[in-house]
Every structure is written in structure tokens, then in C-alpha cells.
Design an enzyme around this catalytic site. Structure first.
Site: not given
Ligand code: GAR
Length: 234
Positions: A111, A127, A192
Site C-alpha cells: 500500500l 507477518h 498466527e
């Protein structure tokens, strides 16, 4: 951003407060999206998903969103004339849904600075490495190649530099001698999934805020012990 779950109205009734409004941005399978969907299904979880946005029409995460009855939007980046136009459409969609926190969950488009700055401290990313090590792609393969003893994952507030920004949570995962990129990715992915809903909860409950380059916390515990790998006898 913190909010109490319940307030007491003047007539003594318990009134439910609004939940933190999330957008989840994906490009693929969406297993991190799924754990957020599952967390938000709990009435006591302090956040709700307003919209799921994919930049790829074939992302399975869109199907997960639809199955959960969520607003699922595809903004196929290849159909826009420029990055700016893509990000304008993205921003408009987020505003339309009154999104308060943008969750990048396997969203594989970089972005631009203007977009990131518009959502400063209101956008987080998962990440698959222990940042600031192994920014970018192929994190697990590079960690194995370097012979490091721990891989892991990081959830952080997003800054214009790739995979940069104040770190909210990390999980360290020992790398086994026979690990491959795939087995390590699978081990890390499980962490995660533990981190994402927990980090969103911290933000929604006002237990984490950004101060300069770091996050500062209120009422959180840290592990009392470190990890040694390989395990040895003294
Ligand atoms: C996850 O491993 C996430 O950490 C990674 O993509 C995967 C998405 O999986 N993100 C990045 O590499 C971002 N730089 P999922 O679609 O099953 O959630």
C-alpha cells in the site's frame, strides 16, 4: 480505541457498547480471516467484522466471508488504471462500512504511503517472521537457509515501509532440523491464528497504544521464561 463492553444506563439497565468495527483484507486462503470470524462469533468478543475485501477474485477467503454471512467485496487491483485509483476505491469501501481498524491478513499488495498514513495506528498486519528479521517474501525458507533456531510471526501496526511498524505481539517457534518451508509455515500459522484475535482484543479493549516507534501496554502479562533451542543438558 478502548471501549467497555457494557455500560449501565440511567434506569439501571446494562447497555451493550458498540464493538470495534473491522475490515479484513485478504488475497488468498484466509485462514487468519477464519479465526477472526470465529472469534467475532462470540457475543463477548469486543470486535465485529464489517467487511472482507480481497484484491483477488479467486481468493478462497471471499468464500469464507460469504459462508459466514459477511459483506464480501472484491476489488481486483488489475481492473484499476492506477494504484491510487485502487486505493481510493479501498478507502471509500472502508469509510462506507465505518471501519475503525483495518486487519491485513495475507493481503499481498503493498500500500502507498498516503493510504497507510490515512490509516495510521488504525491498520495492523500479520507477518510470518520475527520482525525486524526477514521482511518480505519466503520468510520461512530464508530462516531455514540461515540456520536460525527460531522462526515465528509478528503482528504490528502498519507503516509505509514494508513490514515495518510498532510491534503488538510476536510468537517464536523453534525450527526443527528436518523442517521444510512447508512444515515451518504450518507450525507458524498455528501461532498466527492464536495471535490475530488476541491482538485485536488488546486494541479493542484499549490495552495497547502506540508511543513513538513502539507499542505500550496496560494490564498484560509476558512469559516468565525464555526458550533455548536445541534443548541441552548442562
Ligand atoms: C499468512 O502466513 C500471513 O502471515 C502471510 O500470508 C499468509 C496468509 O495466510 N502474510 C504475509 O506474508 C504478508 N507479508 P491466510 O490467507 O491463510 O491467512
Amino acid at each position: 480505541m478502548g471501549r467497555d463492553q457494557r455500560l449501565v444506563s440511567p434506569d439501571g439497565h446494562s447497555v451493550k457498547m458498540s464493538k470495534l468495527k473491522l475490515a479484513v483484507l485478504i488475497s488468498g486462503s484466509g485462514t487468519n480471516l477464519q479465526v477472526l470470524i470465529d472469534a467475532c462469533a462470540d457475543p463477548d468478543y469486543p470486535a465485529e467484522i464489517k467487511v472482507v475485501i480481497s484484491n483477488r477474485p479467486d481468493a478462497y477467503g471471499l468464500e469464507r466471508a460469504r459462508m459466514a454471512g459477511l459483506e464480501a467485496v472484491c476489488l481486483d487491483h488489475t481492473t484499476f488504471d492506477s494504484k491510487e485509483e485502487f486505493e481510493t476505491a479501498l478507502h471509500d469501501c472502508l469509510k462506507e462500512q465505518q471501519v475503525e481498524l483495518v486487519c491485513l491478513a495475507g493481503f499481498m499488495r503493498l500500500l502507498t504511503s498516503p493510504f497507510v498514513n490515512r490509516w495510521k495506528d488504525r491498520m495492523i498486519n500479520m507477518h510470518p517472521s520475527l520482525l525486524p528479521a526477514y521482511k518480505g517474501l519466503h520468510t520461512h525458507a530464508r530462516a531455514i537457509e540461515d540456520g536460525v533456531r527460531f522462526g515465528g510471526c509478528t503482528i504490528h501496526f502498519v507503516r509505509p515501509e514494508m513490514d515495518d511498524g510498532p510491534i503488538i505481539m510476536q510468537a517464536a517457534v523453534p525450527i526443527k532440523p528436518d523442517d521444510t518451508e512447508e512444515t515451518l509455515a504450518a507450525s507458524v500459522l498455528a501461532y498466527e491464528h492464536a495471535l490475530y484475535p488476541a491482538a485485536v482484543r488488546l486494541i479493542a479493549e484499549g490495552k495497547v497504544r502506540v508511543s513513538g516507534r513502539k507499542c505500550v501496554f496496560k494490564d498484560v502479562n509476558v512469559p516468565k521464561t525464555g526458550l533455548i533451542s536445541p534443548v541441552t543438558t548442562p
